[in-house]
Design an enzyme around this catalytic site. Structure first.
Site, mmCIF file in Angstrom:
data_model
loop_
_atom_site.group_PDB
_atom_site.id
_atom_site.type_symbol
_atom_site.label_atom_id
_atom_site.label_comp_id
_atom_site.label_asym_id
_atom_site.label_seq_id
_atom_site.Cartn_x
_atom_site.Cartn_y
_atom_site.Cartn_z
ATOM 1 N N LYS A 1 1.060 33.812 60.288
ATOM 2 C CA LYS A 1 0.277 35.018 60.589
ATOM 3 C C LYS A 1 -0.307 35.584 59.306
ATOM 4 O O LYS A 1 0.425 35.834 58.342
ATOM 5 C CB LYS A 1 1.153 36.084 61.257
ATOM 6 N N ASP B 1 -4.256 38.383 62.320
ATOM 7 C CA ASP B 1 -3.819 39.659 62.909
ATOM 8 C C ASP B 1 -4.640 40.800 62.309
ATOM 9 O O ASP B 1 -4.168 41.517 61.437
ATOM 10 C CB ASP B 1 -2.318 39.810 62.599
ATOM 11 N N THR C 1 3.942 49.995 68.110
ATOM 12 C CA THR C 1 5.326 50.468 68.261
ATOM 13 C C THR C 1 5.600 51.682 67.369
ATOM 14 O O THR C 1 6.602 52.359 67.527
ATOM 15 C CB THR C 1 6.338 49.345 67.943
ATOM 16 N N LYS D 1 -6.505 43.035 64.415
ATOM 17 C CA LYS D 1 -6.506 44.143 65.386
ATOM 18 C C LYS D 1 -7.860 44.841 65.472
ATOM 19 O O LYS D 1 -7.990 46.032 65.176
ATOM 20 C CB LYS D 1 -5.433 45.174 65.024
ATOM 21 N N ASP E 1 -13.713 48.358 67.868
ATOM 22 C CA ASP E 1 -15.012 48.938 67.508
ATOM 23 C C ASP E 1 -15.903 48.883 68.747
ATOM 24 O O ASP E 1 -15.418 48.547 69.832
ATOM 25 C CB ASP E 1 -15.613 48.144 66.323
ATOM 26 N N ARG F 1 10.127 39.119 57.117
ATOM 27 C CA ARG F 1 11.125 39.185 56.052
ATOM 28 C C ARG F 1 12.376 38.316 56.229
ATOM 29 O O ARG F 1 12.850 37.771 55.226
ATOM 30 C CB ARG F 1 11.494 40.656 55.791
HETATM 31 O O1 C5P Z 1 9.195 41.410 58.266
HETATM 32 P P1 C5P Z 1 9.168 41.551 59.733
HETATM 33 O O2 C5P Z 1 9.849 40.425 60.501
HETATM 34 O O3 C5P Z 1 9.592 42.917 60.219
HETATM 35 O O4 C5P Z 1 7.594 41.379 60.075
HETATM 36 C C1 C5P Z 1 7.081 41.589 61.364
HETATM 37 C C2 C5P Z 1 5.581 41.420 61.338
HETATM 38 O O5 C5P Z 1 5.090 41.778 62.631
HETATM 39 C C3 C5P Z 1 4.858 42.290 60.331
HETATM 40 O O6 C5P Z 1 3.679 41.589 59.916
HETATM 41 C C4 C5P Z 1 4.498 43.517 61.151
HETATM 42 O O7 C5P Z 1 3.349 44.169 60.669
HETATM 43 C C5 C5P Z 1 4.222 42.901 62.516
HETATM 44 N N1 C5P Z 1 4.378 43.818 63.645
HETATM 45 C C6 C5P Z 1 5.565 44.477 63.910
HETATM 46 N N2 C5P Z 1 5.658 45.319 64.984
HETATM 47 C C7 C5P Z 1 4.605 45.508 65.780
HETATM 48 C C8 C5P Z 1 3.394 44.858 65.534
HETATM 49 C C9 C5P Z 1 3.320 44.013 64.434
HETATM 50 O O8 C5P Z 1 6.540 44.293 63.214
HETATM 51 N N3 C5P Z 1 4.728 46.296 66.829
#
Ligand code: C5P
Length: 232
Positions: free
Chosen positions: A32, A59, A119, A61, A64, A211
């Site tokens: 991603k 990603d 979220t 998003k 517009d 992460r």
């Molecule tokens: O590091 P982590 O596993 O938390 O990363 C989750 C990824 O998914 C990040 O790129 C974050 O921006 C994205 N994301 C999220 N929750 C959402 C939408 C996108 O964690 N509701």
């Protein structure tokens, strides 16, 4: 549609991203690319990662007016990405324009999914800032249905919502779910999390994991563990 693990490459530069991906000498993960990396490194990082054999979820998003989204999606489609997204709040007209822009002359196109409500938006903000008075769960499901009716392929949602989305929009409507953590791992700032095995159980189609893989001592081992737990 096969289940897969998507690694969120939330790095600030092309160098760091490519150095991270260099570790994956076997199976090439689905990757991603979000706003941070795209705005830092531009479309060229997409071409480079693609040419190394990775599938890409871009990603960005989009949200517009329909004509602008149609034209922007045509540019992203030319980058040969596999999955892109937009905000369902842009309305059905915008979502249909996006699909139109994404579709290549030969009829193929990247998959298109919608963000329903972020979220980070809670009931309080929904009611007092956005002036939407319905319960947030109902808003999420209604936006998902609107995306489905507009011809989109799925939504980004919490793993906790995936079952409900499938029940409302059909088993083939994709659920792409972030918020995944290993049972013995650090949650970081994610509040409502699931393990890869639980995400599999409730029928998530793709999990987005950042992460727990990017910050792991051994990212390749963490990725493989994720695949084992989620895909089997
Ligand atoms: O590091 P982590 O596993 O938390 O990363 C989750 C990824 O998914 C990040 O790129 C974050 O921006 C994205 N994301 C999220 N929750 C959402 C939408 C996108 O964690 N509701």
């Amino acid at each position: 549609m096969g289940k897969d693990v998507i690694i969120a490459c939330d790095f600030p530069s092309a160098e760091q991203t490519l150095a991270f991906l260099d570790r994956f000498t076997g199976r090439k993960p689905f990757v991603k690319i979000g706003m941070e990396l795209f705005y830092a490194a531009g479309p060229d990082i997409v071409r480079q990662i693609k040419s190394r054999g990775h599938k890409i979820f871009l990603d960005l998003k989009l949200h517009d007016i329909p004509n602008t989204v149609r034209r922007a999606m045509a540019v992203l489609s030319n980058l040969d990405v596999d999955l892109v997204n937009l905000h369902a709040a842009g309305t059905a007209e915008m979502m249909k324009a996006a699909l139109d822009g994404l579709t290549r002359p030969d009829g193929t196109r990247p998959l298109l999914i919608a963000v329903t409500q972020l979220t980070s938006t809670n009931q309080e903000a929904l009611e007092h800032e956005l002036l939407i008075e319905k319960p947030i769960d109902e808003v999420v499901m209604s936006y998902a249905e609107n995306a489905k009716k507009s011809g989109l392929d799925g939504v980004v949602c919490s793993p906790l919502e995936a079952e409900k989305v499938h029940a409302r929009c059909g088993e083939n409507f994709l659920t792409v779910t972030p918020g995944v953590r290993f049972a013995d791992g650090d949650r970081g700032d994610q509040k409502r999390v699931m393990t890869p095995a639980q995400a599999k159980e409730i029928g998530s189609d793709y999990i987005v994991v950042g992460r727990p893989i990017t910050q792991a001592q051994d990212p390749v081992a963490a990725y493989e563990r994720c695949c084992r737990e989620f895909i089997g």
